[in-house]
Enzyme design. Structure first.
Site, mmCIF file in Angstrom:
data_model
loop_
_atom_site.group_PDB
_atom_site.id
_atom_site.type_symbol
_atom_site.label_atom_id
_atom_site.label_comp_id
_atom_site.label_asym_id
_atom_site.label_seq_id
_atom_site.Cartn_x
_atom_site.Cartn_y
_atom_site.Cartn_z
ATOM 1 N N ASP A 7 0.220 -9.675 0.035
ATOM 2 C CA ASP A 7 0.458 -8.317 0.538
ATOM 3 C C ASP A 7 -0.353 -8.098 1.807
ATOM 4 O OD1 ASP A 7 1.723 -5.633 0.023
ATOM 5 O OD2 ASP A 7 -0.370 -5.027 0.167
ATOM 6 N N GLU A 9 -1.615 -4.926 4.811
ATOM 7 C CA GLU A 9 -1.636 -3.562 5.341
ATOM 8 C C GLU A 9 -1.581 -3.680 6.855
ATOM 9 O OE1 GLU A 9 -1.272 -0.962 3.534
ATOM 10 O OE2 GLU A 9 -1.559 -1.977 1.606
ATOM 11 N N ASP A 52 0.473 8.107 10.041
ATOM 12 C CA ASP A 52 1.115 7.926 8.737
ATOM 13 C C ASP A 52 0.568 6.694 8.031
ATOM 14 O OD1 ASP A 52 2.620 10.173 9.148
ATOM 15 O OD2 ASP A 52 4.436 9.098 9.764
ATOM 16 N N HIS A 57 -3.377 3.623 3.982
ATOM 17 C CA HIS A 57 -4.397 2.612 3.673
ATOM 18 C C HIS A 57 -5.834 3.065 3.916
ATOM 19 C CE1 HIS A 57 -4.637 1.889 7.989
ATOM 20 N NE2 HIS A 57 -3.366 1.523 8.030
ATOM 21 N N HIS A 152 -3.404 2.493 -0.647
ATOM 22 C CA HIS A 152 -2.862 1.143 -0.670
ATOM 23 C C HIS A 152 -3.948 0.173 -0.193
ATOM 24 C CE1 HIS A 152 1.701 1.928 -0.783
ATOM 25 N NE2 HIS A 152 1.057 3.012 -1.202
ATOM 26 N N ASP A 157 -2.933 -4.400 -4.397
ATOM 27 C CA ASP A 157 -1.469 -4.425 -4.523
ATOM 28 C C ASP A 157 -0.966 -5.806 -4.919
ATOM 29 O OD1 ASP A 157 -1.508 -1.799 -3.860
ATOM 30 O OD2 ASP A 157 -0.501 -2.000 -1.936
#
Length: 234
Positions: A7, A9, A52, A57, A152, A157
């Site tokens: 994963d 970010e 956003d 995160h 997140h 994750d």
């Protein structure tokens, strides 16, 4: 089989528009068992995150300022991923960002290095057509505890995705590793035989409301499958 639950970010949603990776989480599994050999990296993107994305995160430009550049961690990352199957939720997004970073370094795409890519979002859509299939939605549906997921985070994750994947593929119920080294085949783990004939087991009958709810679910499944249900074909 070696699998890496992967994963990222990022500073935003547009890899080709200049957004960058800021965090990478990798969780290793061998033959459906977590190894604990994970990789977690923060990266200085040399740019600010979109508002956003920052709300998602929480990784600020100042926090990432002293972290290494992608070029400085590329070899470490590629060595860790080499030959493994990557398991990613919405794989095109993360693969697109990794490939954009590698392209800046004039390196081949990540798919040339790994053993394959498996997209759990596609898996979930096939299993649960018409339903919400975000990672949070799957955690709720499959009873995976994500109560610690306030923001997140790539490693968290990836860990949640590993648990979700095992349940999606009908594997063991939990991935918690036993640090005690105990062997479930040893004598202390053997259970005494129980004579079930001494129990008077109740037989529960579905109520009319439950039967109607069940019929409604069957109708929805029939619609979702395009009329391909077979349980009433006889």
């Amino acid at each position: 089989m070696r699998q890496i639950f992967f994963d990222t970010e990022t500073t935003g949603l547009a890899a080709e528009g200049g957004d960058r990776i800021i965090e990478i989480g990798c969780v290793e599994m061998l033959n459906r068992q977590l190894t604990g050999n994970n990789l977690h990296l923060y990266i200085n993107p040399q740019r600010a995150s979109h508002e956003d994305a920052l709300r998602v995160h929480g990784l600020t430009e100042s926090y990432l300022a002293d972290k290494p550049l992608f070029a400085q961690i590329a070899d470490q990352l590629l060595e860790f991923l080499a030959g493994a199957e990557l398991v990613i939720h919405n794989a095109p997004f993360d693969i697109g960002f990794v490939n954009a970073e590698l392209k800046r370094l004039r390196r081949p795409p990540i798919t040339d290095l790994v053993g394959g890519v498996r997209d759990t979002l596609l898996m979930a859509r096939n299993l649960f057509p018409g339903k919400a299939n975000s990672l949070d939605a799957l955690c709720r549906r499959l009873e995976v505890d994500n109560s610690n997921r306030k923001l997140h985070g790539a490693l968290l994750d990836a860990e949640l995705l590993a648990e979700v994947y095992i349940r999606l593929t009908r594997g063991q119920d939990s991935l918690v590793m036993d640090d005690s080294g105990g062997d479930s085949r040893s004598p202390e783990f053997k259970l005494a035989a129980i004579d079930l004939s001494c129990f008077d087991l109740p037989v529960l009958q579905a109520s009319e409301a439950e039967l109607q709810a069940h019929e409604k679910v069957l109708i929805e499944l029939d619609k979702a499958s395009g009329g391909k249900r077979i349980w009433q074909a006889a």
